[in-house]
Structures are given as structure tokens and as C-alpha cells.
Write an enzyme that holds these catalytic residues in place. Sequence first.
Site, PDB file in Angstrom:
ATOM      1  CG  ASP A  68      42.321  44.613  36.761  1.00 21.66           C
ATOM      2  OD1 ASP A  68      43.025  45.578  36.411  1.00 21.66           O
ATOM      3  OD2 ASP A  68      41.345  44.721  37.525  1.00 21.66           O
ATOM      4  CB  SER A 119      37.179  40.192  40.354  1.00 24.93           C
ATOM      5  OG  SER A 119      37.652  41.193  39.487  1.00 24.93           O
ATOM      6  CB  ALA A 120      41.905  39.845  37.879  1.00 26.99           C
ATOM      7  N   GLY A 133      39.772  48.074  43.770  1.00 32.71           N
ATOM      8  CA  GLY A 133      40.797  48.807  43.019  1.00 32.71           C
ATOM      9  C   GLY A 133      42.115  48.056  42.930  1.00 32.71           C
TER      10      GLY A 133
HETATM   11  O1  PMV Z   1      39.214  49.144  39.696  1.00 31.50           O
HETATM   12  P1  PMV Z   1      39.717  47.894  39.044  1.00 31.50           P
HETATM   13  O2  PMV Z   1      40.753  47.207  39.852  1.00 31.50           O
HETATM   14  O3  PMV Z   1      38.587  46.997  38.648  1.00 31.50           O
HETATM   15  O4  PMV Z   1      40.464  48.361  37.675  1.00 31.50           O
HETATM   16  C1  PMV Z   1      39.724  48.775  36.532  1.00 31.50           C
HETATM   17  C2  PMV Z   1      40.626  49.281  35.440  1.00 31.50           C
HETATM   18  C3  PMV Z   1      39.876  49.944  34.260  1.00 31.50           C
HETATM   19  O5  PMV Z   1      40.892  50.448  33.376  1.00 31.50           O
HETATM   20  C4  PMV Z   1      39.030  51.120  34.717  1.00 31.50           C
HETATM   21  C5  PMV Z   1      39.000  48.960  33.507  1.00 31.50           C
HETATM   22  C6  PMV Z   1      39.736  47.953  32.675  1.00 31.50           C
HETATM   23  O6  PMV Z   1      39.086  46.979  32.256  1.00 31.50           O
HETATM   24  O7  PMV Z   1      40.934  48.104  32.405  1.00 31.50           O
END
Ligand code: PMV
Length: 331
Positions: A166, A122-123, A118
Site C-alpha cells: 500500500d 491510511s497509507a 480497500g
Molecule cells: O484493504 P487494504 O487496502 O488495507 O489492503 C490490504 C492488503 C493486504 O494484502 C490484505 C495486507 C497487506 O499488508 O498487504
Amino acid sequence: MTKASAPGKIILFGEHAVVYDVMGIATAINRRSIVEISKGVEGIKLKDPWRDITIKKDYLEALTKKLENLIEEKNFPEIQKINAEDRNACQKFVIGHILKSADYKPFDLTVKTELRKGMGMSASVFSSTALALSDFFSLGLSKKKISELAYKGDVVAHGGTPSGIDNSTVTYGGYVSFRKSKGPKVLKLNKKIPVVIGDTGKPSSTGAMVSMVRGLRENNESVRKAIEGVEEISKSALRAVKNGNLEKLGELMNKNQDMLRAMRVSTPELEKLIKASLDAGAYGAKLSGAGGGGIMVALAKNRKKVAAAIQKAGGEPIITSVGVEGVKLVR
Ligand code: PMV
């Protein structure tokens, strides 16, 4: 040796909705990933918190080509399969891309990270990998290019098409407003926003959550309305964030959480931490990121009190500053 680091991120407003071109707001957090590269002996030695492997250049080239073709064909199920079988496929893809324009020599690459599910782990790893490789091979990659490379990695990691919030936030740092069709805008803010992150410790898959919401959106009017409703919330939040109006921001976070509930991405564990934060006096609280597990974020003046409440409710509180610098070389 060359070393680069990139922060993680939290999404303050607009997760999921950003996938459908609604505006989102995110900020870089004071927890980072670090990538170190040094001269190697043979092939590419990749060491991260989970694995220690050696990759041959030929194999990397073939994998990169294969994934490129699959992305071109939009064959996301096959990309998901590769990603499930090889946790490092996304990282290899980023490296493979960069090596295309480099004068190859063997190297050892080590990844360390302070990030969790969250937080855009990864990014952050891809962005720091791109900058470290750019320095190691003297490629002079711009931030725009580094962000694009991190996006490519996330396409494989998410097994679909991420919004781009991200990679933009971890690369540029600070506070970012983001719309998929327009890209990121780095906001100029003087005031820091006081947040506490609560980690449920529950795993979740961003790819699975995104595809679930996509399915719901196609068949369910109330989910479509919730996604559209985030636009107004993000617009008001942009004004409030610029004015440093914490009461208003908190209220808007709560409204955004209502929309996320309607998208069915909240969980009992996230709800418990959100309620505990609000009861402890937070201005507002919501899940952050894909949901289904992972983290929530609370906006609070008395961060210690909210952190204690999160802990008591079974989560792990993380007090961190936000709006920090994006990807950078570490000298
Ligand atoms: O949970 P994370 O850190 O991978 O964030 C994902 C964010 C989303 O809006 C759900 C997907 C996206 O590509 O923006």
C-alpha cells in the site's frame, strides 16, 4: 501554507499472499487524499473527516515512543488496543516520527480524502502527511523515506506487520510489482488498464482479515496452497500487464479470485458484484484489498455497462483511471 496529495491504490493481484512474500501487483487510482499544513498558534491542530483535535507536543512524543517500543516488542495486541481507542493514533505516530528531526513550531494540519475501505486510505493519508510536513519543515524527505514513514503508520493502523504494498504504491504511483523481501518495482507501462471499482459499502478490518488468513494458513493445507498458487498467477499477470493483454489479465484475475475464495476473504456481497460484472462482459473480476467487505475490481472494455451492472447488484460503481502519479506537492 503547504499542500500535498497522494493517490489511493487497488491491488490487481496478490492481496494477502503478499504478506507471505508472494509477488503482488498494484496500481495507483485517480482518487486522492490531500493534506494541508499551515502555521499554527499552539500545539498541533489536527482536522480530518472524523475529528477536530489539538495535540500537545509532549503528548505526541510520549505516544510515539510508546508505540515504537510496542512495535519493537512485537506487542501487536496492545497496538491494536491503542488503535481501537484512538482512531488517530497511527496518524499521530507518523507526525511524531517526522517531528523528531524537525525544528518544531505549532501547525494546523487538515486531511481530506476521496478514498474508501480497500483503497489504501491510511497509507495515502500518511504519505501525503509526510510530504507536506517535509515541505513545511524543509526536511527534504526522499520518496523512499516517505514510503517508510507511511509503512510505520500502517503498522499501527493494521495492528501488525503490513506487506508494504500500500505505502509503496501510493508513494511511487503508476503500476507497482511488489515482493516483501525485495520491495517495490515501478513498472514502465504505456497502456492504461480499464477498470471499474465496485464498493460493497460494507466495512471490514484489514488487521482482522490478515490475522484470520494467518491462522487458516497455519492449520489448513488448502489455504497454504491457495497462497502459494498466487505466485504463478502474479508472474503471468506481470507479463500480461506489460503486453497489455486484457483477456489474459481478466482470466488471471478470475483465477486469483478463486484463491481468495479459498482464503475465505470473499463475501456474498463481493461475489454478487463480481458475478454481475462478469455477466455484463468484464474480462475478469476479483475482490481488491483485504476483503471481508470493502471493494472489488473488474477489468472491462465497456466500463459503463459493467458500472450499471454493479449498481443494479447493490454496489456503488466507481470508474477511475489508474497508473496515476504518486505522492506530490500541490502548488
Ligand atoms: O484493504 P487494504 O487496502 O488495507 O489492503 C490490504 C492488503 C493486504 O494484502 C490484505 C495486507 C497487506 O499488508 O498487504
